[in-house]
Design an enzyme around this catalytic site. Structure first.
Site, PDB file in Angstrom:
ATOM      1  N   TYR A  89      -4.232   3.821   8.391  1.00  0.00           N
ATOM      2  CA  TYR A  89      -5.568   3.225   8.534  1.00  0.00           C
ATOM      3  C   TYR A  89      -6.180   3.600   9.876  1.00  0.00           C
ATOM      4  CZ  TYR A  89      -3.720   0.810   4.534  1.00  0.00           C
ATOM      5  OH  TYR A  89      -3.151   0.536   3.328  1.00  0.00           O
TER       6      TYR A  89
ATOM      7  N   TYR B  82      -3.886  -2.253 -10.108  1.00  0.00           N
ATOM      8  CA  TYR B  82      -3.745  -2.211  -8.639  1.00  0.00           C
ATOM      9  C   TYR B  82      -2.784  -3.295  -8.139  1.00  0.00           C
ATOM     10  CZ  TYR B  82      -4.917  -2.473  -3.705  1.00  0.00           C
ATOM     11  OH  TYR B  82      -4.829  -2.515  -2.333  1.00  0.00           O
TER      12      TYR B  82
ATOM     13  N   SER C 267       0.798  -1.238   0.000  1.00  0.00           N
ATOM     14  CA  SER C 267       0.000   0.000   0.000  1.00  0.00           C
ATOM     15  C   SER C 267       0.824   1.278   0.000  1.00  0.00           C
ATOM     16  CB  SER C 267      -0.947   0.025   1.194  1.00  0.00           C
ATOM     17  OG  SER C 267      -2.042  -0.811   0.922  1.00  0.00           O
TER      18      SER C 267
ATOM     19  N   LYS D 253       0.166   3.329  -2.953  1.00  0.00           N
ATOM     20  CA  LYS D 253      -1.026   4.180  -3.096  1.00  0.00           C
ATOM     21  C   LYS D 253      -0.646   5.663  -3.101  1.00  0.00           C
ATOM     22  CE  LYS D 253      -4.006   0.709  -0.890  1.00  0.00           C
ATOM     23  NZ  LYS D 253      -4.605   0.264   0.377  1.00  0.00           N
TER      24      LYS D 253
ATOM     25  N   VAL E 231       1.256  -3.674   3.871  1.00  0.00           N
ATOM     26  CA  VAL E 231       1.263  -4.988   4.529  1.00  0.00           C
ATOM     27  C   VAL E 231       2.545  -5.788   4.265  1.00  0.00           C
ATOM     28  CG1 VAL E 231      -1.235  -5.243   4.824  1.00  0.00           C
ATOM     29  CG2 VAL E 231      -0.154  -6.061   2.707  1.00  0.00           C
TER      30      VAL E 231
HETATM   31  N1  GLN Z   1      -2.239  -5.534  -1.870  1.00  0.00           N
HETATM   32  C1  GLN Z   1      -2.764  -5.345  -0.543  1.00  0.00           C
HETATM   33  C2  GLN Z   1      -4.262  -5.564  -0.563  1.00  0.00           C
HETATM   34  O1  GLN Z   1      -4.866  -5.205  -1.512  1.00  0.00           O
HETATM   35  C3  GLN Z   1      -2.407  -3.988  -0.036  1.00  0.00           C
HETATM   36  C4  GLN Z   1      -2.923  -3.710   1.358  1.00  0.00           C
HETATM   37  C5  GLN Z   1      -1.996  -2.941   2.247  1.00  0.00           C
HETATM   38  O2  GLN Z   1      -0.787  -2.883   2.055  1.00  0.00           O
HETATM   39  N2  GLN Z   1      -2.545  -2.422   3.306  1.00  0.00           N
HETATM   40  O3  GLN Z   1      -4.866  -6.069   0.335  1.00  0.00           O
END
Ligand code: GLN
Length: 313
Positions: free
Chosen positions: A249, A197, A72, A75, A267
């Protein structure tokens, strides 16, 4: 605030090495993400930290040069690109409020008619992926070129094993995208959006590269090394605002309370924190807490921010 306001540190490399030595004594709490099976292959005791400063220097310790899955963290780059493509129109499709829900939650999305709370929860990031996929003929390549430009490193790559694993276990993201499509908030075909994505989440980068690549956010949109304006000052402000309220988050409030810096987690165990007018801290430790944030990376950033007096508040 000028750079002189920060506590000076004689040897940043040594300070980072000391922090890592202390952190290694701590019990490993948390769990390496395994809902994307390729991520569970990473050794839980990996630990690295890097600090890039506006003068172009990078200090680091531990596994700071080892590439890992940025997940993420991607993003942030995608949002920066999409803001330039869509301007203020973007904010009709995605909001700028904390979600108060886990990053991959679907419940809120139906109540709120397919308009995600912010661009860094998965639903919002899928809208952003749609902006890129709808605009570029080869959006994955454009995305990779953007990161290579930010790091001045042509070798940054997409890990094909992580990509395949994301795709095989991506039903929840597919559900989010199809739900938004039913509300008219996804323009491209869903498989194309997911492809964008999953590829962006599968980029591999090291702490050193990550810290370098976020410098434009610490410098009002301008890359302090190349002098290139990566995004407008206003957009840099907005990205930092979103990272502050939502980048960690459902733990963003606690992170602001204890650290006081805009930050993004992934993650894969990485966290990148922006220190306006100073530089960027990137830390990596794979085990995650229940919010999906790396426990030890958070600890390292908190300890360094306290030591150097980096909080923006
Ligand atoms: N690729 C992960 C997902 O879509 C990314 C989530 C994250 O890093 N919080 O769940």
């Amino acid at each position: 605030m000028q750079q002189a306001d920060f506590c000076p540190i004689v040897d940043l490399n040594q300070a980072l090495a000391d922090l890592l030595t202390q952190a290694r004594q701590m019990p490993i709490s948390g769990k390496v993400a395994d809902y994307i099976p390729a991520l569970s292959q990473v050794a839980p005791n990996r630990l690295g930290i890097a600090v890039a400063t506006l003068d172009g220097k990078v200090a680091s310790a531990g596994d700071a040069a080892v590439p890992f899955s940025i997940q993420s963290l991607s993003k942030t780059y995608a949002l920066t690109m999409a803001m330039q493509l869509q301007g203020d129109e973007l904010w009709h499709r995605v909001r700028m409020e904390p979600s108060g829900q886990p990053f991959n939650s679907i419940v809120q999305l139906e109540w709120e008619q397919g308009i995600p709370r912010n661009p860094v929860i998965n639903a919002g990031a899928l809208v952003i992926a749609d902006v890129l996929a709808s605009h570029y003929s080869a959006s994955i390549n454009s995305f990779l070129m953007f990161i290579r430009r930010l790091t001045d490193c042509q070798s940054i790559y997409i890990d094909p094993k992580v990509y395949a694993s994301e795709q095989q276990h991506g039903s929840r993201n597919a559900a989010l995208a199809y739900l938004m499509k039913s509300f008219g908030n996804i323009q491209s075909e869903v498989p194309l959006v997911l492809e964008q994505y999953f590829h962006q989440c599968s980029v591999a980068m090291s702490c050193e590269q990550l810290a370098r690549s976020f410098l434009y956010l610490a410098n009002r949109g301008q890359d302090p090394v190349s002098g290139e304006q990566i995004c407008s000052r206003k957009d840099a402000h907005r990205v930092n605002a979103i990272l502050t309220t939502s980048g960690m988050y459902d733990q963003s409030g606690e992170f602001a309370f204890t650290v006081g810096l805009p930050a993004k987690s992934g993650v894969g165990g990485g966290i990148v924190a922006v220190v306006p007018n100073y530089g960027v801290i990137a830390a990596w430790s794979p085990p995650l807490n229940s919010f999906g944030n790396s426990q030890l990376a958070m600890h390292l950033i908190r300890a360094l921010a306290e030591q150097l007096g980096l909080s923006v508040y």
